[in-house]
Write a protein that holds these residues in place. Structure first.
Motif, PDB file in Angstrom:
ATOM      1  N   ARG A 138       0.810  -1.219   0.000  1.00 23.11           N
ATOM      2  CA  ARG A 138       0.000   0.000   0.000  1.00 23.11           C
ATOM      3  C   ARG A 138       0.844   1.270   0.000  1.00 23.11           C
ATOM      4  O   ARG A 138       0.537   2.231  -0.711  1.00 23.11           O
ATOM      5  N   ASP A 139       1.914   1.282   0.803  1.00 22.56           N
ATOM      6  CA  ASP A 139       2.657   2.524   1.024  1.00 22.56           C
ATOM      7  C   ASP A 139       3.881   2.690   0.126  1.00 22.56           C
ATOM      8  O   ASP A 139       4.364   3.815  -0.051  1.00 22.56           O
ATOM      9  N   VAL A 140       4.396   1.583  -0.419  1.00 28.13           N
ATOM     10  CA  VAL A 140       5.628   1.669  -1.207  1.00 28.13           C
ATOM     11  C   VAL A 140       5.401   1.273  -2.660  1.00 28.13           C
ATOM     12  O   VAL A 140       5.761   2.011  -3.580  1.00 28.13           O
ATOM     13  N   LEU A 141       4.782   0.130  -2.874  1.00 31.18           N
ATOM     14  CA  LEU A 141       4.676  -0.391  -4.242  1.00 31.18           C
ATOM     15  C   LEU A 141       3.618   0.336  -5.064  1.00 31.18           C
ATOM     16  O   LEU A 141       3.905   0.853  -6.148  1.00 31.18           O
ATOM     17  N   GLU A 142       2.389   0.354  -4.576  1.00 36.07           N
ATOM     18  CA  GLU A 142       1.297   0.926  -5.369  1.00 36.07           C
ATOM     19  C   GLU A 142       1.499   2.408  -5.699  1.00 36.07           C
ATOM     20  O   GLU A 142       1.203   2.826  -6.818  1.00 36.07           O
ATOM     21  N   PRO A 143       2.020   3.246  -4.772  1.00 40.95           N
ATOM     22  CA  PRO A 143       2.272   4.644  -5.154  1.00 40.95           C
ATOM     23  C   PRO A 143       3.286   4.788  -6.281  1.00 40.95           C
ATOM     24  O   PRO A 143       3.339   5.818  -6.950  1.00 40.95           O
ATOM     25  N   ASN A 144       4.097   3.734  -6.504  1.00 42.68           N
ATOM     26  CA  ASN A 144       5.084   3.755  -7.578  1.00 42.68           C
ATOM     27  C   ASN A 144       4.685   2.846  -8.735  1.00 42.68           C
ATOM     28  O   ASN A 144       5.532   2.462  -9.560  1.00 42.68           O
ATOM     29  N   LEU A 151       5.275  -7.332 -11.753  1.00 44.09           N
ATOM     30  CA  LEU A 151       4.563  -6.682 -12.851  1.00 44.09           C
ATOM     31  C   LEU A 151       4.126  -5.304 -12.372  1.00 44.09           C
ATOM     32  O   LEU A 151       3.640  -5.168 -11.240  1.00 44.09           O
ATOM     33  N   ASP A 152       4.295  -4.279 -13.220  1.00 44.48           N
ATOM     34  CA  ASP A 152       3.761  -2.990 -12.797  1.00 44.48           C
ATOM     35  C   ASP A 152       2.261  -2.948 -13.116  1.00 44.48           C
ATOM     36  O   ASP A 152       1.715  -3.874 -13.726  1.00 44.48           O
ATOM     37  N   LEU A 153       1.593  -1.904 -12.666  1.00 41.92           N
ATOM     38  CA  LEU A 153       0.136  -1.875 -12.768  1.00 41.92           C
ATOM     39  C   LEU A 153      -0.333  -1.846 -14.221  1.00 41.92           C
ATOM     40  O   LEU A 153      -1.363  -2.436 -14.560  1.00 41.92           O
ATOM     41  N   ARG A 154       0.421  -1.185 -15.096  1.00 47.04           N
ATOM     42  CA  ARG A 154       0.040  -1.185 -16.516  1.00 47.04           C
ATOM     43  C   ARG A 154       0.081  -2.597 -17.087  1.00 47.04           C
ATOM     44  O   ARG A 154      -0.845  -3.039 -17.777  1.00 47.04           O
ATOM     45  N   GLU A 155       1.164  -3.288 -16.799  1.00 47.99           N
ATOM     46  CA  GLU A 155       1.323  -4.659 -17.300  1.00 47.99           C
ATOM     47  C   GLU A 155       0.243  -5.573 -16.741  1.00 47.99           C
ATOM     48  O   GLU A 155      -0.331  -6.399 -17.466  1.00 47.99           O
ATOM     49  N   LEU A 156      -0.033  -5.397 -15.458  1.00 42.65           N
ATOM     50  CA  LEU A 156      -1.033  -6.245 -14.826  1.00 42.65           C
ATOM     51  C   LEU A 156      -2.428  -5.998 -15.408  1.00 42.65           C
ATOM     52  O   LEU A 156      -3.210  -6.938 -15.611  1.00 42.65           O
ATOM     53  N   ASN A 157      -2.744  -4.746 -15.693  1.00 38.24           N
ATOM     54  CA  ASN A 157      -4.045  -4.437 -16.302  1.00 38.24           C
ATOM     55  C   ASN A 157      -4.205  -5.114 -17.664  1.00 38.24           C
ATOM     56  O   ASN A 157      -5.268  -5.652 -17.991  1.00 38.24           O
ATOM     57  N   ILE A 158      -3.135  -5.105 -18.454  1.00 40.07           N
ATOM     58  CA  ILE A 158      -3.183  -5.750 -19.763  1.00 40.07           C
ATOM     59  C   ILE A 158      -3.368  -7.259 -19.620  1.00 40.07           C
ATOM     60  O   ILE A 158      -4.209  -7.869 -20.297  1.00 40.07           O
ATOM     61  N   ILE A 159      -2.599  -7.860 -18.729  1.00 34.63           N
ATOM     62  CA  ILE A 159      -2.670  -9.317 -18.565  1.00 34.63           C
ATOM     63  C   ILE A 159      -4.027  -9.723 -18.000  1.00 34.63           C
ATOM     64  O   ILE A 159      -4.582 -10.773 -18.365  1.00 34.63           O
ATOM     65  N   ARG A 160      -4.584  -8.900 -17.126  1.00 28.77           N
ATOM     66  CA  ARG A 160      -5.924  -9.199 -16.594  1.00 28.77           C
ATOM     67  C   ARG A 160      -6.954  -9.235 -17.728  1.00 28.77           C
ATOM     68  O   ARG A 160      -7.818 -10.123 -17.768  1.00 28.77           O
ATOM     69  N   LEU A 161      -6.846  -8.310 -18.640  1.00 29.03           N
ATOM     70  CA  LEU A 161      -7.772  -8.293 -19.774  1.00 29.03           C
ATOM     71  C   LEU A 161      -7.505  -9.443 -20.748  1.00 29.03           C
ATOM     72  O   LEU A 161      -8.429 -10.007 -21.321  1.00 29.03           O
ATOM     73  N   LEU A 162      -6.237  -9.800 -20.903  1.00 31.20           N
ATOM     74  CA  LEU A 162      -5.914 -10.979 -21.708  1.00 31.20           C
ATOM     75  C   LEU A 162      -6.570 -12.223 -21.126  1.00 31.20           C
ATOM     76  O   LEU A 162      -7.121 -13.057 -21.850  1.00 31.20           O
TER      77      LEU A 162
END
Length: 212
Positions: A138-144, A151-162
């Motif tokens: 919550r305090d370190v990873l997600e703010p970055n 996986l960063d959040l962009r990558e994870l969003n793509i893979i979730r949709l895949l």
């Protein structure tokens, strides 16, 4: 069956001898000497109070090749500061057992389980580890824009949709990106993590817990 090779580090040499005898009696564990320490599969540390300096020493042993670079640590202690838990994990500690009333059977179970990728922690430390990881997320990873899965959040969003069956064009539309951007982000993530195909990327995200 190849025996599990264990190096014992203990301040009390008498206790070390007793523990070695208990582990040998299982027939599955071999105790190695300091001259054989580089071949150790597991480092067993027995310390009344596992201070942070002791944990740092465990990490130094592994990084300097005193024990095998892939070896993991089982820690037996009566006093452990829960604030040091994440640091202990970073140092290679996989199991922590209370020294008081620690039986040979339970100790052998921890050693064998460590080689197989299993961990034994008192319930209180299990809950504390979950709490600390959640704070880290919550305090370190997600703010970055990072996640625990690498996986960063962009990558994870793509893979979730895949995983939901969408094509690159459909994903681009949903994320308001170009199809080229989607393919570039996904390709870079797969190359970094050594993933061969899109189904492999989805499987990685599932195994790592990034996709529920």
């Amino acid at each position: 069956m190849t025996p599990i090779r264990v190096l014992i580090q203990a301040h009390d040499p008498i206790k070390a001898v007793g523990v070695a005898a208990m582990l040998r009696s299982t027939g599955q564990i071999e105790i190695v000497t300091k001259r054989e320490q580089e071949s150790a599969d597991v480092l067993l540390v027995i310390d009344e109070h596992a201070r942070i300096a002791r944990l740092a020493q465990v990490r130094q042993w592994r990084e300097s090749g005193v024990t095998g670079s892939m070896s993991r640590c089982v820690l037996v202690t009566d006093r452990f500061d829960k604030e040091d838990l994440l640091f202990a994990v970073q140092c290679g500690v996989m199991s922590i057992l209370p020294g008081k009333n620690c039986t040979g059977g339970r100790l052998a179970l921890a050693v064998i389980g460590t080689v197989r990728g299993h961990s034994l922690l008192p319930r209180g430390l299990q809950l504390e580890l979950v709490r600390q990881i959640d704070i880290l997320r919550r305090d370190v990873l997600e703010p970055n824009s990072l996640t625990l899965s690498r996986l960063d959040l962009r990558e994870l969003n793509i893979i979730r949709l895949l995983a939901d069956g969408f094509s690159s064009a459909e994903i681009a539309s949903k994320l308001s990106w170009s199809e080229g951007q989607v393919k570039k982000v996904l390709t870079e993530a797969m190359r970094r993590l050594g993933l061969a195909t899109r189904p492999h990327a989805v499987a990685y995200a599932l195994r790592s817990g990034a996709l529920a």
